[in-house]
Design an enzyme around this catalytic site. Structure first.
Site, PDB file in Angstrom:
ATOM      1  N   HIS A   1      -6.537   1.089  -4.481  1.00  0.00           N
ATOM      2  CA  HIS A   1      -6.011  -0.285  -4.515  1.00  0.00           C
ATOM      3  C   HIS A   1      -7.159  -1.263  -4.751  1.00  0.00           C
ATOM      4  O   HIS A   1      -7.046  -2.210  -5.519  1.00  0.00           O
ATOM      5  CB  HIS A   1      -5.350  -0.672  -3.183  1.00  0.00           C
ATOM      6  CG  HIS A   1      -4.285   0.267  -2.735  1.00  0.00           C
ATOM      7  ND1 HIS A   1      -4.224   0.751  -1.459  1.00  0.00           N
ATOM      8  CD2 HIS A   1      -3.242   0.818  -3.399  1.00  0.00           C
ATOM      9  CE1 HIS A   1      -3.173   1.551  -1.338  1.00  0.00           C
ATOM     10  NE2 HIS A   1      -2.571   1.616  -2.501  1.00  0.00           N
TER      11      HIS A   1
ATOM     12  N   CYS B   1      14.025  11.326  -5.733  1.00  0.00           N
ATOM     13  CA  CYS B   1      12.805  11.600  -4.969  1.00  0.00           C
ATOM     14  C   CYS B   1      12.527  10.397  -4.075  1.00  0.00           C
ATOM     15  O   CYS B   1      12.344   9.279  -4.568  1.00  0.00           O
ATOM     16  CB  CYS B   1      11.612  11.840  -5.904  1.00  0.00           C
ATOM     17  SG  CYS B   1      10.052  11.920  -4.982  1.00  0.00           S
TER      18      CYS B   1
ATOM     19  N   CYS C   1       9.073   8.661  -4.670  1.00  0.00           N
ATOM     20  CA  CYS C   1       8.992   7.779  -5.851  1.00  0.00           C
ATOM     21  C   CYS C   1      10.051   6.688  -5.799  1.00  0.00           C
ATOM     22  O   CYS C   1       9.996   5.745  -6.586  1.00  0.00           O
ATOM     23  CB  CYS C   1       9.209   8.561  -7.141  1.00  0.00           C
ATOM     24  SG  CYS C   1       7.992   9.813  -7.440  1.00  0.00           S
TER      25      CYS C   1
ATOM     26  N   HIS D   1       5.168  14.215  -6.455  1.00  0.00           N
ATOM     27  CA  HIS D   1       5.090  14.645  -5.059  1.00  0.00           C
ATOM     28  C   HIS D   1       5.231  16.151  -4.866  1.00  0.00           C
ATOM     29  O   HIS D   1       5.087  16.651  -3.748  1.00  0.00           O
ATOM     30  CB  HIS D   1       6.141  13.908  -4.223  1.00  0.00           C
ATOM     31  CG  HIS D   1       5.873  12.436  -4.161  1.00  0.00           C
ATOM     32  ND1 HIS D   1       6.350  11.556  -5.102  1.00  0.00           N
ATOM     33  CD2 HIS D   1       5.127  11.709  -3.307  1.00  0.00           C
ATOM     34  CE1 HIS D   1       5.933  10.345  -4.816  1.00  0.00           C
ATOM     35  NE2 HIS D   1       5.181  10.401  -3.745  1.00  0.00           N
TER      36      HIS D   1
ATOM     37  N   LYS E   1      -3.059  10.894   1.616  1.00  0.00           N
ATOM     38  CA  LYS E   1      -3.080  10.896   3.084  1.00  0.00           C
ATOM     39  C   LYS E   1      -3.104  12.322   3.602  1.00  0.00           C
ATOM     40  O   LYS E   1      -3.820  12.653   4.535  1.00  0.00           O
ATOM     41  CB  LYS E   1      -1.819  10.198   3.604  1.00  0.00           C
ATOM     42  CG  LYS E   1      -1.997   8.710   3.736  1.00  0.00           C
ATOM     43  CD  LYS E   1      -0.803   8.146   4.491  1.00  0.00           C
ATOM     44  CE  LYS E   1      -0.503   6.753   3.976  1.00  0.00           C
ATOM     45  NZ  LYS E   1       0.858   6.329   4.192  1.00  0.00           N
TER      46      LYS E   1
HETATM   47  N1  MSP Z   1       4.321  -0.812  -5.393  1.00  0.00           N
HETATM   48  C1  MSP Z   1       4.014  -0.055  -6.546  1.00  0.00           C
HETATM   49  C2  MSP Z   1       3.592  -0.959  -7.675  1.00  0.00           C
HETATM   50  C3  MSP Z   1       4.559  -2.018  -8.074  1.00  0.00           C
HETATM   51  S1  MSP Z   1       3.918  -3.080  -9.270  1.00  0.00           S
HETATM   52  C4  MSP Z   1       5.204  -3.960  -9.761  1.00  0.00           C
HETATM   53  C5  MSP Z   1       2.898   0.927  -6.242  1.00  0.00           C
HETATM   54  N2  MSP Z   1       2.154   0.647  -5.188  1.00  0.00           N
HETATM   55  S2  MSP Z   1       0.946   1.547  -4.635  1.00  0.00           S
HETATM   56  O1  MSP Z   1       0.581   0.975  -3.361  1.00  0.00           O
HETATM   57  O2  MSP Z   1       1.272   2.924  -4.667  1.00  0.00           O
HETATM   58  O3  MSP Z   1      -0.257   1.260  -5.593  1.00  0.00           O
HETATM   59  C6  MSP Z   1      -0.424   1.975  -6.773  1.00  0.00           C
HETATM   60  C7  MSP Z   1      -1.628   1.436  -7.502  1.00  0.00           C
HETATM   61  O4  MSP Z   1      -2.813   1.545  -6.702  1.00  0.00           O
HETATM   62  C8  MSP Z   1      -1.970   2.233  -8.746  1.00  0.00           C
HETATM   63  O5  MSP Z   1      -1.235   1.890  -9.849  1.00  0.00           O
HETATM   64  C9  MSP Z   1      -3.421   1.872  -8.907  1.00  0.00           C
HETATM   65  O6  MSP Z   1      -3.514   0.585  -9.429  1.00  0.00           O
HETATM   66  C10 MSP Z   1      -3.919   1.899  -7.487  1.00  0.00           C
HETATM   67  N3  MSP Z   1      -4.349   3.240  -7.086  1.00  0.00           N
HETATM   68  C11 MSP Z   1      -3.814   4.007  -6.096  1.00  0.00           C
HETATM   69  N4  MSP Z   1      -4.531   5.160  -6.006  1.00  0.00           N
HETATM   70  C12 MSP Z   1      -5.496   5.178  -6.941  1.00  0.00           C
HETATM   71  C13 MSP Z   1      -6.626   5.994  -7.185  1.00  0.00           C
HETATM   72  N5  MSP Z   1      -6.864   7.107  -6.546  1.00  0.00           N
HETATM   73  N6  MSP Z   1      -7.512   5.559  -8.117  1.00  0.00           N
HETATM   74  C14 MSP Z   1      -7.381   4.355  -8.745  1.00  0.00           C
HETATM   75  N7  MSP Z   1      -6.337   3.574  -8.512  1.00  0.00           N
HETATM   76  C15 MSP Z   1      -5.223   4.066  -7.829  1.00  0.00           C
HETATM   77  O7  MSP Z   1       2.757   1.883  -6.979  1.00  0.00           O
END
Ligand code: MSP
Length: 629
Positions: free
Chosen positions: A24, A129, A132, A149, A302
């Site tokens: 994030h 799922c 997702c 998943h 996690k």
């Molecule tokens: N809530 C949805 C997004 C909705 S946008 C309209 C979501 N949230 S999430 O909390 O799972 O965040 C996903 C995003 O976090 C990924 O698209 C990416 O931007 C970032 N990342 C999460 N894990 C990551 C890594 N291991 N490496 C880089 N970024 C990744 O999906």
């Protein structure tokens, strides 16, 4: 500079079912760096980030925590906000999908689409799922399991509402082909086109309240809530006034960049464009999907307990190096491997060595030889002109790389300019030159300092805190990175070491080396081996006891070309105040060590026999930096 050009950048909104992690943080820092570069260019910037607060995951997380969903959201939104504050994220608005204005705007869009016949009611059975929060077609499943998943989804049959996504399939394929910059990088575009090769189905955009109550109620059926992705994607427009303030919306839309991770490409590159098309919203300019940060070639999760927490790193190493490493070490679009060891290597080589040392050398030499005033840069020769020309070209080169989303290369280009200044300093050796040609030495230091300021300014979006503090010591005419903005004759403010070196292995303190004693065996060495050690005279500027030991003193010494810290085992023989002002002999080309958590960049020489120890000193009439040998 004033310009009417606008730049609107977004990050995904993050689920509030877990703490912010390095993934994030990465997308958010990336957006922040772009926002800061554009602000520095004079663009009018809007940077939107936030949290995704509805849906099953959140309802579940609240249940697990034994709180109401809204409380779960409020708590977690704060965690994200705090994390972004620590990471110096300069967002303009923090989106929360539980905000009333968002809920209302989503309902307005739904009502419009319902009225236009873009949404219909249908009894449906599908593979769902929970992770997702979406239905999968049998074609999308891998060995009957969700590809994200790796779990068998549940087969669910129920009445639901559907968005006529399929009718936009052909339009979307054409749009992607006609607008090559729409989905980037190319590999993701091809992935989406591949997906669109098969038949596109309609999208289920509702969830019955009997199964899930935590969501935005459908305006045309109060027994249903909106599918979380339909609600979440709309944040990109509701966050800038869509359905509330047309002028504001028109000012920022279309977005320049939706930054996302590669895990959410389908939702952003298929669902979102078709939703916009149906609602009559123009397409954003670019959806850019970056790769994942991996740990030992595995995605962080996690369950694997391999999640890297950005704030732990920030607490340990400071925010600027963390931002620097993440942007420098990921090639946008590809996966990158996170390791603390790599982080430390990058930190020591780029930040402590190349960048930090240059600043420290310049500051020390100007203080020592020019009464702390910026020397004049008169009569530049060929070498100075080369540094100047390259420094003048640098901002454009960097800007171009950034506009092509090659941020790691932009940083490397800046650093290679810094390295060229270091080589120039080595070649000109102003610490020696000052004794024979004061003015020439001044020119060298002026040139190096001016070049350094240009490079530093260009790194400011990546490391806003450190760069702001180092630039504030230089007297500069203007805020921008132009040659000639450094004011000769004006004072340099007090310099603090920017990036102290970190020991090589994380969490393993370097062994405390005792001073060699007369009991050590006598090994013969060649004269060449002896000359490998660089021995010089140095003046002790400050001395203090290292807390928790009776043996160690921490010294700041002036080596003639920099001020550095060394830790010496002499506390039993000298009181700190006895040492200040003494000219000693030091070895200055030792690999740095961390002793009791304190960095030591060298060693002083002393004579020891039995219980006696005496520092090797020289008379004060010899300057620091004189070679001993
Ligand atoms: N809530 C949805 C997004 C909705 S946008 C309209 C979501 N949230 S999430 O909390 O799972 O965040 C996903 C995003 O976090 C990924 O698209 C990416 O931007 C970032 N990342 C999460 N894990 C990551 C890594 N291991 N490496 C880089 N970024 C990744 O999906």
């Amino acid at each position: 500079m004033n310009s009417t050009k606008t730049f609107y950048v977004t990050t995904p909104i993050y689920y509030v079912n877990g703490m912010p992690h390095i993934g994030h943080a990465y997308t958010t820092i990336l957006a922040d760096v772009l926002a800061r570069y554009h602000r520095a260019q004079g663009d009018d910037v809007f940077f939107l980030t936030g949290v995704d607060e509805h849906g099953q995951k959140i309802q579940q997380a609240a249940e697990d925590a034994g709180v109401e969903p809204q409380e779960q959201c409020d708590r977690m939104a704060l965690h994200f906000k705090n994390a972004w504050e620590k990471l110096e994220i300069s967002y303009d608005f923090f989106m929360r999908t539980t905000a009333d204005f968002h809920k209302k705007a989503v309902q307005d869009v739904l009502q419009d689409l319902w009225d236009k016949g873009e949404i219909y009611e249908h009894e449906y059975g599908g593979y769902y799922c929970v992770g997702c929060e979406r239905f999968y077609t049998t074609k999308e499943l891998v060995d009957g399991k969700c590809p994200q998943h790796l779990k068998k989804p549940e087969f669910i049959k129920e009445k639901n509402y559907f968005f006529r996504m399929s009718k936009y399939q052909e339009w979307l394929v054409n749009y992607i082909n006609e607008n090559p910059g729409f989905i980037q990088p190319e590999s993701r575009k091809n992935e989406v086109l591949g997906f669109l090769n098969g038949a596109l189905e309609d999208l289920c955009i509702s969830r019955p309240k009997s199964r899930l109550s935590w969501g935005i109620e459908l305006p045309f059926d109060k027994d249903f809530v909106t599918y979380v992705w339909f609600d979440a994607l709309l944040n990109y427009v509701t966050g800038i006034g869509y359905k509330q303030d047309e002028d504001r919306f028109d000012k920022w839309w279309p977005a320049d960049y939706h930054l996302i991770g590669k895990d959410i490409v389908t939702t952003h590159c298929v669902y979102w464009p078709t939703m916009m098309k149906a609602a009559g919203i123009p397409m954003p300019k670019t959806i850019f999907a970056h790769g994942w940060w991996m740990v030992d070639a595995t995605k962080m999760s996690k369950s694997l307990q391999n999640i890297v927490k950005p704030l732990d790193l920030v607490d340990k190493y400071g925010v600027d190096p963390v931002r620097y490493y993440l942007i420098r070490d990921m090639v946008l679009g590809q996966d990158a491997n996170f390791s603390e060891e790599m982080f430390i290597k990058r930190y020591n080589s780029d930040l402590a060595n190349d960048f930090g040392n240059l600043a420290s050398r310049i500051a020390t030499l100007i203080r020592k030889n020019f009464g702390n005033n910026i020397p004049k840069g008169n009569n530049p020769g060929l070498d100075e002109r080369e540094i100047q020309t390259n420094g003048e070209k640098l901002p454009k080169e960097v800007q171009k790389l950034i506009s092509e989303m090659r941020l790691n290369e932009a940083i490397e280009t800046i650093l290679s300019y810094v390295r060229s200044i270091n080589r120039y300093m080595e070649m000109k050796a102003p610490w020696k030159l000052v004794k024979t040609d004061h003015e020439k030495a001044g020119l060298v230091l002026y040139t190096a300092a001016q070049g350094f300021c240009i490079a530093a300014k260009l790194l400011e979006p990546v490391m806003p805190g450190k760069i702001c503090s180092v630039l504030s010591i230089f007297p500069l005419k203007s805020e921008n990175e132009s040659w000639g903005n450094l004011i000769s004759g004006e004072e340099l403010k007090e310099f603090q070491i920017l990036f102290p070196r970190i020991q090589a292995a994380p969490d393993k303190p370097a062994p405390e080396k005792n001073m060699k004693t007369d009991e050590d065996s006598l090994n013969l060495i060649s004269i060449d081996e002896f000359f490998k050690a660089k021995l010089i005279t140095a003046k002790i500027l400050e001395a203090e006891k290292v807390l928790g030991t009776s043996k160690l003193l921490k010294l700041q010494i002036d080596t003639g070309s920099d001020t550095r810290q060394i830790v010496a085992g002499i506390a039993e023989y000298y009181a700190p105040e006895q040492l200040i002002g003494k000219t000693i002999v030091a070895v200055v080309n030792l690999q740095p060590a961390v002793i009791r958590g304190i960095e030591s960049n060298g060693m002083l020489l002393a004579a020891k026999k039995g219980k006696q120890l005496q520092l090797i000193t020289t008379s004060d009439s010899i300057e620091p930096g004189a070679s001993v040998g």
